[in-house]
Design a protein around this motif. Sequence first.
Motif, PDB file in Angstrom:
ATOM      1  N   ALA A  26       0.836  -1.207   0.000  1.00 58.68           N
ATOM      2  CA  ALA A  26       0.000   0.000   0.000  1.00 58.68           C
ATOM      3  C   ALA A  26       0.864   1.248   0.000  1.00 58.68           C
ATOM      4  N   TYR A  27       0.345   2.268  -0.660  1.00 57.97           N
ATOM      5  CA  TYR A  27       1.002   3.573  -0.750  1.00 57.97           C
ATOM      6  C   TYR A  27       0.125   4.586  -0.055  1.00 57.97           C
ATOM      7  N   ARG A  28       0.729   5.431   0.759  1.00 55.34           N
ATOM      8  CA  ARG A  28      -0.052   6.459   1.433  1.00 55.34           C
ATOM      9  C   ARG A  28       0.152   7.777   0.702  1.00 55.34           C
ATOM     10  N   SER A  29      -0.986   8.310   0.233  1.00 56.49           N
ATOM     11  CA  SER A  29      -0.963   9.541  -0.548  1.00 56.49           C
ATOM     12  C   SER A  29      -1.511  10.684   0.288  1.00 56.49           C
ATOM     13  N   TYR A  30      -0.844  11.840   0.204  1.00 53.59           N
ATOM     14  CA  TYR A  30      -1.284  13.002   0.981  1.00 53.59           C
ATOM     15  C   TYR A  30      -2.384  13.735   0.240  1.00 53.59           C
ATOM     16  N   LEU A  31      -3.448  14.066   0.958  1.00 55.49           N
ATOM     17  CA  LEU A  31      -4.534  14.860   0.411  1.00 55.49           C
ATOM     18  C   LEU A  31      -4.397  16.301   0.880  1.00 55.49           C
ATOM     19  N   ARG A  32      -4.866  17.239   0.094  1.00 54.71           N
ATOM     20  CA  ARG A  32      -4.755  18.649   0.443  1.00 54.71           C
ATOM     21  C   ARG A  32      -5.479  18.978   1.739  1.00 54.71           C
ATOM     22  N   SER A  33      -6.439  18.168   2.110  1.00 55.20           N
ATOM     23  CA  SER A  33      -7.207  18.419   3.324  1.00 55.20           C
ATOM     24  C   SER A  33      -6.394  18.159   4.580  1.00 55.20           C
ATOM     25  N   GLY A  34      -5.183  17.714   4.426  1.00 57.07           N
ATOM     26  CA  GLY A  34      -4.351  17.407   5.585  1.00 57.07           C
ATOM     27  C   GLY A  34      -4.492  15.980   6.060  1.00 57.07           C
ATOM     28  N   THR A  35      -5.213  15.183   5.280  1.00 52.56           N
ATOM     29  CA  THR A  35      -5.336  13.770   5.616  1.00 52.56           C
ATOM     30  C   THR A  35      -4.654  12.936   4.533  1.00 52.56           C
ATOM     31  N   TYR A  36      -4.745  11.649   4.690  1.00 55.67           N
ATOM     32  CA  TYR A  36      -4.061  10.734   3.790  1.00 55.67           C
ATOM     33  C   TYR A  36      -5.042   9.694   3.275  1.00 55.67           C
ATOM     34  N   LYS A  37      -4.774   9.157   2.089  1.00 53.50           N
ATOM     35  CA  LYS A  37      -5.518   7.998   1.646  1.00 53.50           C
ATOM     36  C   LYS A  37      -4.528   6.917   1.254  1.00 53.50           C
ATOM     37  N   TYR A  38      -4.985   5.687   1.354  1.00 50.58           N
ATOM     38  CA  TYR A  38      -4.149   4.531   1.125  1.00 50.58           C
ATOM     39  C   TYR A  38      -4.581   3.857  -0.166  1.00 50.58           C
ATOM     40  N   ILE A  39      -3.609   3.576  -1.017  1.00 46.67           N
ATOM     41  CA  ILE A  39      -3.864   2.914  -2.297  1.00 46.67           C
ATOM     42  C   ILE A  39      -3.218   1.540  -2.231  1.00 46.67           C
ATOM     43  N   PHE A  40      -4.019   0.511  -2.497  1.00 46.89           N
ATOM     44  CA  PHE A  40      -3.573  -0.861  -2.337  1.00 46.89           C
ATOM     45  C   PHE A  40      -3.314  -1.531  -3.678  1.00 46.89           C
ATOM     46  N   GLY A  41      -2.352  -2.464  -3.668  1.00 44.06           N
ATOM     47  CA  GLY A  41      -2.163  -3.346  -4.804  1.00 44.06           C
ATOM     48  C   GLY A  41      -3.199  -4.451  -4.793  1.00 44.06           C
ATOM     49  N   THR A  42      -3.077  -5.357  -5.743  1.00 41.23           N
ATOM     50  CA  THR A  42      -4.066  -6.433  -5.883  1.00 41.23           C
ATOM     51  C   THR A  42      -3.787  -7.626  -4.983  1.00 41.23           C
ATOM     52  N   GLY A  43      -2.641  -7.631  -4.335  1.00 42.30           N
ATOM     53  CA  GLY A  43      -2.360  -8.664  -3.350  1.00 42.30           C
ATOM     54  C   GLY A  43      -1.586  -9.849  -3.892  1.00 42.30           C
ATOM     55  N   THR A  44      -0.884 -10.517  -2.993  1.00 43.45           N
ATOM     56  CA  THR A  44      -0.176 -11.775  -3.276  1.00 43.45           C
ATOM     57  C   THR A  44      -0.602 -12.776  -2.218  1.00 43.45           C
ATOM     58  N   ARG A  45      -1.094 -13.914  -2.662  1.00 43.26           N
ATOM     59  CA  ARG A  45      -1.465 -14.967  -1.704  1.00 43.26           C
ATOM     60  C   ARG A  45      -0.234 -15.800  -1.405  1.00 43.26           C
ATOM     61  N   LEU A  46       0.151 -15.848  -0.139  1.00 43.90           N
ATOM     62  CA  LEU A  46       1.312 -16.620   0.281  1.00 43.90           C
ATOM     63  C   LEU A  46       0.862 -17.934   0.908  1.00 43.90           C
ATOM     64  N   LYS A  47       1.380 -19.020   0.367  1.00 42.45           N
ATOM     65  CA  LYS A  47       1.141 -20.345   0.939  1.00 42.45           C
ATOM     66  C   LYS A  47       2.431 -20.819   1.587  1.00 42.45           C
ATOM     67  N   VAL A  48       2.328 -21.352   2.781  1.00 45.95           N
ATOM     68  CA  VAL A  48       3.480 -21.888   3.496  1.00 45.95           C
ATOM     69  C   VAL A  48       3.312 -23.392   3.600  1.00 45.95           C
ATOM     70  N   LEU A  49       4.272 -24.104   3.065  1.00 39.40           N
ATOM     71  CA  LEU A  49       4.192 -25.569   2.985  1.00 39.40           C
ATOM     72  C   LEU A  49       4.959 -26.205   4.133  1.00 39.40           C
ATOM     73  N   ALA A  50       4.308 -27.123   4.837  1.00 38.31           N
ATOM     74  CA  ALA A  50       4.937 -27.791   5.973  1.00 38.31           C
ATOM     75  C   ALA A  50       5.956 -28.833   5.524  1.00 38.31           C
TER      76      ALA A  50
END
Lengths: 117, 113
Positions: free
Chosen positions: A93-117
């Motif tokens: 995720a990237y945090r972008s600054y808004l002129r209002s003095g707050t921030y918004k977060y922009i997310f990627g599409t994700g990676t599913r991680l599998k852990v094999l025993a």
Amino acid sequence: AQTVTQSQPEMSVQEAETVTLSCTYDTSESDYYLFWYKQPPSRQMILVIRQEAYKQQNATENRFSVNFQKAAKSFSLKISDSQLGDAAMYFCAYRSYLRSGTYKYIFGTGTRLKVLA
Amino acid sequence: EAGVAQSPRYKIIEKRQSVAFWCNPISGHATLYWYQQILGQGPKLLIQFQNNGVVDDSQLPKDRFSAERLKGVDSTLKIQPAKLEDSAVYLCASSRQGNTEAFFGQGTRLTVV
């Protein structure tokens, strides 16, 4: 506008091994934050690690570390000594600054991680 | 400190019905976010509040979605009428003004049939 790209829909790793998840982003800003969030099946997003763009030193949190390449706009997550509990969706995720003095977060599409025993 | 609370956890409705989701952010957090997460995708911001004012609702389908945060604390997101493509997890998050981290609730999984 800022964009976040995760090119690996799914990754697998053997328990106790190391895995790296990739993330690239696009921005014209010079000061920003980047994050990796973990989303287990419970659906609650949990912060894993954050990186301030003006800090050259890569962030680390126990077994989690990042490789932040500002010029290349790359922000990868390395998980060492992988554990079964690390299995989840991981979002960059990237945090972008808004002129209002707050921030918004922009997310990627994700990676599913599998852990094999 | 208590986390972000959302209800309900699950909801199944028929298309064209209406539905409402509730979110109570962490105490003292001025910023509240509603995200839509469609299966297999990352969260997409629907609306963002700063106290009780809207700072970004550019991706909110305003013909069917509405949200309010009247007293600057808890918030309600409504869909009326629902469509099949609204099936998703709706995540609420909050952050303290100027803070670097957003805290998320467990989300509401909506299924429209």
